[in-house]
Design an enzyme around this catalytic site. Structure first.
Site, PDB file in Angstrom:
ATOM      1  N   SER A 141       0.846  -1.190   0.000  1.00 30.77           N
ATOM      2  CA  SER A 141       0.000   0.000   0.000  1.00 30.77           C
ATOM      3  C   SER A 141       0.879   1.236   0.000  1.00 30.77           C
ATOM      4  CB  SER A 141      -0.894   0.018   1.244  1.00 30.77           C
ATOM      5  OG  SER A 141      -1.540   1.275   1.374  1.00 30.77           O
ATOM      6  N   TYR A 155      -2.929  -0.783  10.096  1.00 35.63           N
ATOM      7  CA  TYR A 155      -2.966  -1.301   8.719  1.00 35.63           C
ATOM      8  C   TYR A 155      -1.670  -0.959   7.993  1.00 35.63           C
ATOM      9  CZ  TYR A 155      -4.005  -1.353   3.728  1.00 35.63           C
ATOM     10  OH  TYR A 155      -3.949  -1.564   2.376  1.00 35.63           O
TER      11      TYR A 155
END
Length: 250
Positions: A141, A155
């Site tokens: 990400s 996350y």
């Protein structure tokens, strides 16, 4: 172009979103695709059907990741339908986590179990199945490299751990001609982002301004990057973190 003819690929979390886009692209390129899903069997079957309708070959594997024995069970089901692996795409993951002031210990452990532990042991258990010259892709990400959304710290931490795994695993598997890379999406139009993109008045417009290209990413954008890395054209790229955010980090 059937550049992957004769290859077998496993894409985790391939029933929808980025994973489905990757699975369908690899299928079009000629690979036989194992479409992994956690709970949504119907969606996985839709992905398999779409690959078949485009002239490809695929089969579904249902295993909920993040639980004890998940890797063993997944490979057991895989072995019933394939005799080896050429491409592993670790895409399945929990797409967000509560802010540090709200996240519980259970939620923290769950996001790490799915996003970090599961890919690690899928590779660990899959080494004997992964053929020389193979490919491993970990879906990271853009948040692993930017603090644009500090409320998603847990996350982002999982994706940072996955990137370290990519870097070091590339050295472990390099002698076998196996490349290992991370692909880092930015904001992509999927189920995970639907609430923000489609559920707020200016969500889509705001997201588009983050990218240097002035638009929101699509699963096909990520799939094309992965398709290059797993092809022969990507043979000299390994241990890399590939920015696929559409210039969101510039």
């Amino acid at each position: 172009m059937c550049v992957l003819t004769g290859k077998t690929a496993l894409v985790t979390g391939a029933s929808r979103g980025i994973g489905r886009g990757i699975a369908e692209r690899l299928g079009r390129d000629g690979a036989r695709v194992a479409v992994h899903y956690g709970r949504n069997e119907a969606a996985a079957k839709e992905t398999v059907a779409a690959i078949g309708a485009a002239g490809g070959s695929a089969f579904a594997i249902g295993v909920e990741l993040g639980k004890p024995g998940d890797a063993e069970l997944l490979w057991e089901k895989f072995d019933r339908q394939a005799d080896g692996l050429d491409i592993l795409v670790n895409n399945a993951g929990i797409g967000t986590a509560p802010p540090i002031g709200e996240i519980t210990e259970e939620e923290y452990e769950r996001v790490f179990a799915v996003n970090v532990k599961a890919p690690f042991f899928l590779v660990r258990q899959g080494l004997s199945r992964l053929r020389d010259g193979g490919r491993v892709i970990n879906i990271s990400s853009g948040l692993a490299r930017t603090a644009a959304m500090p409320d998603k710290v847990a996350y982002a931490m999982t994706k940072g751990a996955l990137d370290v795994f990519t870097r070091d695993l590339s050295k472990v598997l390099g002698a076998r001609g196996i490349t290992v890379n991370s692909v880092a999406p930015g904001i992509v139009d999927t189920d995970n982002t639907a609430g923000f993109l489609h559920g707020t008045p200016d969500g889509w417009a705001q997201a588009a301004t983050i990218s240097a290209l002035g638009r929101v990413g699509a699963p096909a954008d990520m799939a094309d990057v992965v398709a290059f890395l797993v092809s022969d054209g990507g043979r000299w790229v390994t241990g890399s973190w590939v920015d696929a955010t559409g210039g969101s980090l510039t």
